[in-house]
Design an enzyme around this catalytic site. Structure first.
Site, PDB file in Angstrom:
ATOM      1  N   ASN A   6       0.865  -1.183   0.000  1.00 18.04           N
ATOM      2  CA  ASN A   6       0.000   0.000   0.000  1.00 18.04           C
ATOM      3  C   ASN A   6       0.902   1.234   0.000  1.00 18.04           C
ATOM      4  OD1 ASN A   6      -1.839   2.011   0.458  1.00 18.04           O
ATOM      5  ND2 ASN A   6      -2.399   1.357   2.545  1.00 18.04           N
ATOM      6  N   TRP A   7       1.013   1.840  -1.182  1.00 16.98           N
ATOM      7  CA  TRP A   7       1.941   2.981  -1.308  1.00 16.98           C
ATOM      8  C   TRP A   7       1.402   4.244  -0.649  1.00 16.98           C
ATOM      9  CZ3 TRP A   7       3.650   2.760  -7.210  1.00 16.98           C
ATOM     10  CH2 TRP A   7       4.353   1.566  -7.424  1.00 16.98           C
ATOM     11  N   LYS A   8       0.124   4.205  -0.237  1.00 18.69           N
ATOM     12  CA  LYS A   8      -0.498   5.402   0.366  1.00 18.69           C
ATOM     13  C   LYS A   8      -0.183   6.617  -0.504  1.00 18.69           C
ATOM     14  CE  LYS A   8      -0.307   3.222   4.881  1.00 18.69           C
ATOM     15  NZ  LYS A   8      -0.394   3.365   6.316  1.00 18.69           N
ATOM     16  N   HIS A  91      -9.822   1.152   4.669  1.00 24.47           N
ATOM     17  CA  HIS A  91      -8.537   1.399   5.337  1.00 24.47           C
ATOM     18  C   HIS A  91      -8.756   2.392   6.479  1.00 24.47           C
ATOM     19  CE1 HIS A  91      -4.488   2.710   6.204  1.00 24.47           C
ATOM     20  NE2 HIS A  91      -4.091   1.567   5.674  1.00 24.47           N
ATOM     21  N   GLU A 161      -5.804  -4.899  10.335  1.00 25.00           N
ATOM     22  CA  GLU A 161      -4.829  -3.826  10.534  1.00 25.00           C
ATOM     23  C   GLU A 161      -5.191  -3.022  11.788  1.00 25.00           C
ATOM     24  OE1 GLU A 161      -2.693  -2.771   6.584  1.00 25.00           O
ATOM     25  OE2 GLU A 161      -4.354  -1.412   6.900  1.00 25.00           O
ATOM     26  N   GLY A 167       2.068   2.366  10.871  1.00 25.01           N
ATOM     27  CA  GLY A 167       2.987   3.483  10.662  1.00 25.01           C
ATOM     28  C   GLY A 167       4.078   3.594  11.705  1.00 25.01           C
ATOM     29  N   GLY A 230       2.696  -0.954   4.359  1.00 22.22           N
ATOM     30  CA  GLY A 230       2.762   0.456   3.980  1.00 22.22           C
ATOM     31  C   GLY A 230       4.199   0.905   3.775  1.00 22.22           C
TER      32      GLY A 230
HETATM   33  P1  PGA Z   1       2.470   0.500   7.672  1.00 25.88           P
HETATM   34  O1  PGA Z   1       1.011   0.670   7.012  1.00 25.88           O
HETATM   35  O2  PGA Z   1       3.052  -0.767   7.114  1.00 25.88           O
HETATM   36  O3  PGA Z   1       3.209   1.732   7.269  1.00 25.88           O
HETATM   37  O4  PGA Z   1       2.246   0.401   9.151  1.00 25.88           O
HETATM   38  C1  PGA Z   1       0.192  -0.434   6.791  1.00 25.88           C
HETATM   39  C2  PGA Z   1      -1.144   0.029   6.269  1.00 25.88           C
HETATM   40  O5  PGA Z   1      -1.671   1.038   6.789  1.00 25.88           O
HETATM   41  O6  PGA Z   1      -1.706  -0.566   5.320  1.00 25.88           O
END
Ligand code: PGA
Length: 247
Positions: A6-8, A91, A161, A167, A230
């Protein structure tokens, strides 16, 4: 094992997006590893439309509306048209921006109607001693699953999640024992909606501070089917290290 990136909004540069895609293509040739990339919408069209590799693409979200006068929305049909196989729905960052369980249910239904497979994110914000977090997760699942047919329900991928683990770093992520417990609970809830063995066969990913340092243990010690990653999947070298930990 599924490795979904998930590149956000971390990736804002087309050159970097193409480099990560090239890395994903290389990794997708490994046995027992399925790569899913979820780029920001602007890059999804650029990359997915010409994709001929084993990489599968996902949108990060879809609209709860169909086409029409909805400025700024990306519909499930449009996502399907550029060749995306999946879309993330629910999400926690979208939930924080206003997506209720009912909205997530609508998005899921729209995605399925256009043959885009939903990756439904569920997860509590905090853990409390009275285990209220379990009923939060049950509610997130039931609101989405209830209106769907058995066939539609069996097309979903689930991503557990917990918001408290997103994060951060590997040290803050969930412990294997707690993840195992949660996977068991999710499958128990799913058994109310999926017939026979389908609940035990459902694909459940974990996401929240998965890094090369904890991916291997979580994969080895639990029956998780893969990871939704992420920040650690937005750098080519770390993405490869993650794949190394899983294959
Ligand atoms: P993260 O994010 O790996 O940066 O904790 C995961 C997500 O929110 O899908």
């Amino acid at each position: 094992m599924i490795l979904a990136a998930n590149w956000k909004a971390y990736i804002e540069d087309l050159t970097k997006a193409k480099k990560l895609y090239a890395t994903g293509k290389r990794l997708s040739r490994r046995a027992n590893l399925s790569i899913i990339l979820a780029p920001p919408t602007a890059f999804l069209g650029v990359l997915a439309a010409s994709n001929r590799s084993a990489v599968a693409f996902s949108a990060q979200d879809v609209s709860e509306t169909t086409g029409g006068a909805h400025t700024g929305e990306t519909t499930a049909q449009a996502v399907a048209a550029v060749g995306a196989t999946y879309t993330i729905v629910g999400h926690s960052e979208r939930r924080a921006a206003g997506d209720t369980n009912a909205i997530v249910a609508n998005k899921t239904a729209h995605a399925l109607a256009h043959n885009v497979l939903p990756i439904l994110c569920i997860g509590e914000s905090t853990r409390d001693e009275d285990a209220r977090y379990l009923s939060i997760v049950r509610e997130q699942l039931s609101t989405v699953l209830e209106p769907l047919s058995q066939k539609e329900r069996s097309r979903l991928i689930f991503a557990y999640e917990p918001v408290w683990a997103i994060g951060k770093t590997a040290g803050d992520a969930i412990r294997s024992a707690d993840l195992s417990e949660m996977l068991l609970y999710i499958r128990k809830v799913l058994s109310d909606y999926l017939p026979g063995k389908n609940a035990s066969r459902a694909v459940i990913l974990y996401g929240g501070s998965v890094e090369p340092g904890n991916a291997r243990d979580l994969a080895r010690d639990t029956d998780v089917n893969g990871f939704l990653v992420g920040h650690a999947a937005t750098d080519s070298a770390t993405f490869v290290a993650l794949a190394d930990a899983l294959s």
